[in-house]
Design a protein around this motif. Structure first.
Motif, mmCIF file in Angstrom:
data_model
loop_
_atom_site.group_PDB
_atom_site.id
_atom_site.type_symbol
_atom_site.label_atom_id
_atom_site.label_comp_id
_atom_site.label_asym_id
_atom_site.label_seq_id
_atom_site.Cartn_x
_atom_site.Cartn_y
_atom_site.Cartn_z
ATOM 1 N N ARG A 82 17.617 22.242 -9.912
ATOM 2 C CA ARG A 82 17.554 21.383 -9.299
ATOM 3 C C ARG A 82 15.821 21.024 -8.598
ATOM 4 O O ARG A 82 15.599 20.179 -7.695
ATOM 5 C CB ARG A 82 17.992 22.303 -7.615
ATOM 6 N N ALA A 88 24.231 20.729 -10.014
ATOM 7 C CA ALA A 88 24.674 22.755 -9.696
ATOM 8 C C ALA A 88 24.768 23.057 -8.144
ATOM 9 O O ALA A 88 25.612 23.837 -8.558
ATOM 10 C CB ALA A 88 22.793 23.095 -9.252
ATOM 11 N N ASP A 89 25.523 21.680 -7.077
ATOM 12 C CA ASP A 89 26.266 22.283 -6.330
ATOM 13 C C ASP A 89 27.873 22.654 -7.025
ATOM 14 O O ASP A 89 28.749 23.475 -6.032
ATOM 15 C CB ASP A 89 26.406 20.948 -5.257
ATOM 16 N N MET A 113 26.188 22.176 -18.232
ATOM 17 C CA MET A 113 24.909 22.128 -17.681
ATOM 18 C C MET A 113 23.727 22.596 -18.612
ATOM 19 O O MET A 113 22.514 21.518 -18.359
ATOM 20 C CB MET A 113 24.583 23.502 -16.641
ATOM 21 N N HIS A 168 21.907 17.698 -9.600
ATOM 22 C CA HIS A 168 22.124 18.666 -8.599
ATOM 23 C C HIS A 168 23.405 18.716 -7.561
ATOM 24 O O HIS A 168 23.487 19.564 -7.159
ATOM 25 C CB HIS A 168 20.792 17.375 -7.908
ATOM 26 N N ILE A 208 20.626 26.493 -12.023
ATOM 27 C CA ILE A 208 20.731 26.783 -10.572
ATOM 28 C C ILE A 208 19.120 26.660 -10.276
ATOM 29 O O ILE A 208 19.118 24.995 -9.690
ATOM 30 C CB ILE A 208 21.848 27.547 -9.540
ATOM 31 N N GLU A 256 27.925 26.311 -7.530
ATOM 32 C CA GLU A 256 27.527 27.626 -6.497
ATOM 33 C C GLU A 256 29.068 27.532 -6.094
ATOM 34 O O GLU A 256 29.933 28.666 -5.456
ATOM 35 C CB GLU A 256 26.860 26.298 -5.814
ATOM 36 N N LYS A 269 21.862 32.020 -10.978
ATOM 37 C CA LYS A 269 21.375 31.276 -9.462
ATOM 38 C C LYS A 269 19.906 30.982 -10.061
ATOM 39 O O LYS A 269 19.126 30.059 -9.568
ATOM 40 C CB LYS A 269 20.716 32.762 -7.809
#
Length: 91
Positions: free
Chosen positions: A47, A58-59, A15, A55, A43, A62, A40
């Motif tokens: 997004r 990020a999923d 990331m 994206h 993320i 999570e 958070k």
């Protein structure tokens, strides 16, 4: 668990690289692994970028991050009709 944190650390590192490349922002990889609030926000930042790879990452973060709450979807119960080939005896 050590395995989860290693995976989380590698995802956070990825990331970091993608955010630097796409929107010229850097993040603290270690802090992202140990602080749910910071994770958070990172993320949310990922997004907001227009990169599909961010994206997806990020999923994945999570789903893997041990401190973030899991989103559980209720399972639909679908009745299964089992047809029996042999009703009384085998041939």
């Amino acid at each position: 668990m050590p395995g989860e944190m290693e995976i989380m650390f590698s995802l956070a590192g990825r990331m970091h690289v993608l955010l630097r490349r796409e929107i010229n922002r850097i993040i603290d990889v270690e802090w992202m692994c140990i602080d749910a609030g910071y994770a958070k926000e990172v993320i949310k930042l990922a997004r907001s970028a227009e990169a599909d790879e961010l994206h997806k990452l990020a999923d994945r973060i999570e789903a893997v991050h041990p401190l973030l709450p899991r989103i559980e979807f209720p399972e639909e119960h679908v009745p299964v009709m089992v047809e029996s080939k042999y009703l009384k005896t085998l041939r």
